[in-house]
Design a protein around this motif. Structure first.
Motif, PDB file in Angstrom:
ATOM      1  N   PRO A   1      42.419  46.718  41.356  1.00  0.00           N
ATOM      2  CA  PRO A   1      41.134  46.988  40.696  1.00  0.00           C
ATOM      3  C   PRO A   1      41.263  47.771  39.388  1.00  0.00           C
ATOM      4  O   PRO A   1      40.337  47.772  38.582  1.00  0.00           O
ATOM      5  CB  PRO A   1      40.352  47.779  41.743  1.00  0.00           C
ATOM      6  N   TYR A   2      42.403  48.399  39.158  1.00  0.00           N
ATOM      7  CA  TYR A   2      42.583  49.140  37.906  1.00  0.00           C
ATOM      8  C   TYR A   2      42.509  48.220  36.684  1.00  0.00           C
ATOM      9  O   TYR A   2      42.246  48.682  35.577  1.00  0.00           O
ATOM     10  CB  TYR A   2      43.899  49.929  37.911  1.00  0.00           C
ATOM     11  N   TYR A   3      42.719  46.906  36.875  1.00  0.00           N
ATOM     12  CA  TYR A   3      42.556  45.963  35.753  1.00  0.00           C
ATOM     13  C   TYR A   3      41.147  46.057  35.161  1.00  0.00           C
ATOM     14  O   TYR A   3      40.955  45.869  33.969  1.00  0.00           O
ATOM     15  CB  TYR A   3      42.792  44.518  36.201  1.00  0.00           C
ATOM     16  N   LEU A   4      40.181  46.344  36.013  1.00  0.00           N
ATOM     17  CA  LEU A   4      38.793  46.409  35.558  1.00  0.00           C
ATOM     18  C   LEU A   4      38.510  47.636  34.695  1.00  0.00           C
ATOM     19  O   LEU A   4      37.450  47.724  34.082  1.00  0.00           O
ATOM     20  CB  LEU A   4      37.844  46.368  36.758  1.00  0.00           C
ATOM     21  N   GLU A   5      39.444  48.547  34.628  1.00  0.00           N
ATOM     22  CA  GLU A   5      39.303  49.722  33.766  1.00  0.00           C
ATOM     23  C   GLU A   5      39.848  49.463  32.360  1.00  0.00           C
ATOM     24  O   GLU A   5      39.686  50.305  31.477  1.00  0.00           O
ATOM     25  CB  GLU A   5      40.031  50.913  34.397  1.00  0.00           C
ATOM     26  N   MET A   6      40.497  48.343  32.171  1.00  0.00           N
ATOM     27  CA  MET A   6      41.150  48.054  30.892  1.00  0.00           C
ATOM     28  C   MET A   6      40.208  47.288  29.967  1.00  0.00           C
ATOM     29  O   MET A   6      39.635  46.269  30.372  1.00  0.00           O
ATOM     30  CB  MET A   6      42.420  47.260  31.146  1.00  0.00           C
ATOM     31  N   PRO A   7      40.059  47.747  28.728  1.00  0.00           N
ATOM     32  CA  PRO A   7      39.134  47.099  27.787  1.00  0.00           C
ATOM     33  C   PRO A   7      39.453  45.623  27.533  1.00  0.00           C
ATOM     34  O   PRO A   7      38.538  44.798  27.436  1.00  0.00           O
ATOM     35  CB  PRO A   7      39.287  47.917  26.502  1.00  0.00           C
ATOM     36  N   TRP A   8      40.731  45.261  27.463  1.00  0.00           N
ATOM     37  CA  TRP A   8      41.076  43.868  27.206  1.00  0.00           C
ATOM     38  C   TRP A   8      40.579  42.968  28.335  1.00  0.00           C
ATOM     39  O   TRP A   8      40.198  41.823  28.093  1.00  0.00           O
ATOM     40  CB  TRP A   8      42.590  43.687  26.997  1.00  0.00           C
ATOM     41  N   MET A   9      40.552  43.497  29.562  1.00  0.00           N
ATOM     42  CA  MET A   9      40.074  42.697  30.693  1.00  0.00           C
ATOM     43  C   MET A   9      38.576  42.436  30.570  1.00  0.00           C
ATOM     44  O   MET A   9      38.109  41.344  30.907  1.00  0.00           O
ATOM     45  CB  MET A   9      40.382  43.397  32.022  1.00  0.00           C
ATOM     46  N   HIS A  10      37.835  43.388  30.051  1.00  0.00           N
ATOM     47  CA  HIS A  10      36.396  43.178  29.859  1.00  0.00           C
ATOM     48  C   HIS A  10      36.153  42.058  28.858  1.00  0.00           C
ATOM     49  O   HIS A  10      35.284  41.208  29.073  1.00  0.00           O
ATOM     50  CB  HIS A  10      35.718  44.462  29.385  1.00  0.00           C
ATOM     51  N   VAL A  11      36.929  42.046  27.791  1.00  0.00           N
ATOM     52  CA  VAL A  11      36.795  40.986  26.780  1.00  0.00           C
ATOM     53  C   VAL A  11      37.210  39.655  27.387  1.00  0.00           C
ATOM     54  O   VAL A  11      36.537  38.628  27.206  1.00  0.00           O
ATOM     55  CB  VAL A  11      37.628  41.314  25.520  1.00  0.00           C
ATOM     56  N   LYS A  12      38.303  39.657  28.138  1.00  0.00           N
ATOM     57  CA  LYS A  12      38.760  38.422  28.787  1.00  0.00           C
ATOM     58  C   LYS A  12      37.691  37.879  29.728  1.00  0.00           C
ATOM     59  O   LYS A  12      37.407  36.673  29.736  1.00  0.00           O
ATOM     60  CB  LYS A  12      40.054  38.670  29.567  1.00  0.00           C
TER      61      LYS A  12
END
Length: 151
Positions: free
Chosen positions: A80-91
């Motif tokens: 779930p830490y991926y959801l804390e990364m800004p690039w993942m939000h853009v993706k």
């Protein structure tokens, strides 16, 4: 299941999903261009395109979209830490755009199955490039991650 297996399956189904979308719109172009043919060629071609579209849509494209999503959610649940990364939000925004693209393709598919030709082959050729733009964006985001200056 090991995370790398889940990731591998996600990538495989993303590839087959995009392949299905690219080929589907190409079939839409051929289907639309067949409208200009004389009978009996027009009916023969459009009947064949309808069958090819149906098989591609329901045997490859839709299952690939669903399975790519299942494995994506599975990866996010495991990490779930991926959801804390800004690039993942853009993706994920581009993935949402891909879902809308897929939905619009489904609408086009249903129209063509009912012999409703509403788009020119030129408009469909341009439409086909939308998926290419999404693919480029997602791949660069995943590879470059936080180096967003590629935009």
């Amino acid at each position: 299941m090991d995370f790398l297996y889940i990731k591998s399956l996600h990538i495989i189904f993303v590839v087959t999903w995009f392949a299905g979308l690219f080929y589907m719109v190409r079939l839409f172009i051929y289907h639309t261009e067949a409208e200009k043919k004389e009978e009996p060629a027009k009916e023969i071609l459009q009947t064949q395109y309808k069958l090819m579209e149906k098989r591609l849509w329901y045997i490859i494209t839709w299952p690939s979209a669903v399975l790519a999503s299942v494995f994506a959610f599975w990866m996010l649940i495991k990490n779930p830490y991926y959801l804390e990364m800004p690039w993942m939000h853009v993706k994920l925004a581009f993935v949402l755009a891909l879902y809308f693209y897929h939905g619009k393709c489904h609408s086009m598919y249903k129209q063509l199955q009912k012999d409703q030709v509403k788009y020119t082959s030129l408009k469909l050729r341009i439409w086909n490039e939308v998926a290419t733009i999404i693919l480029f964006a997602v791949v660069f985001l995943v590879v470059l991650k936080n180096a967003i200056n590629w935009i």
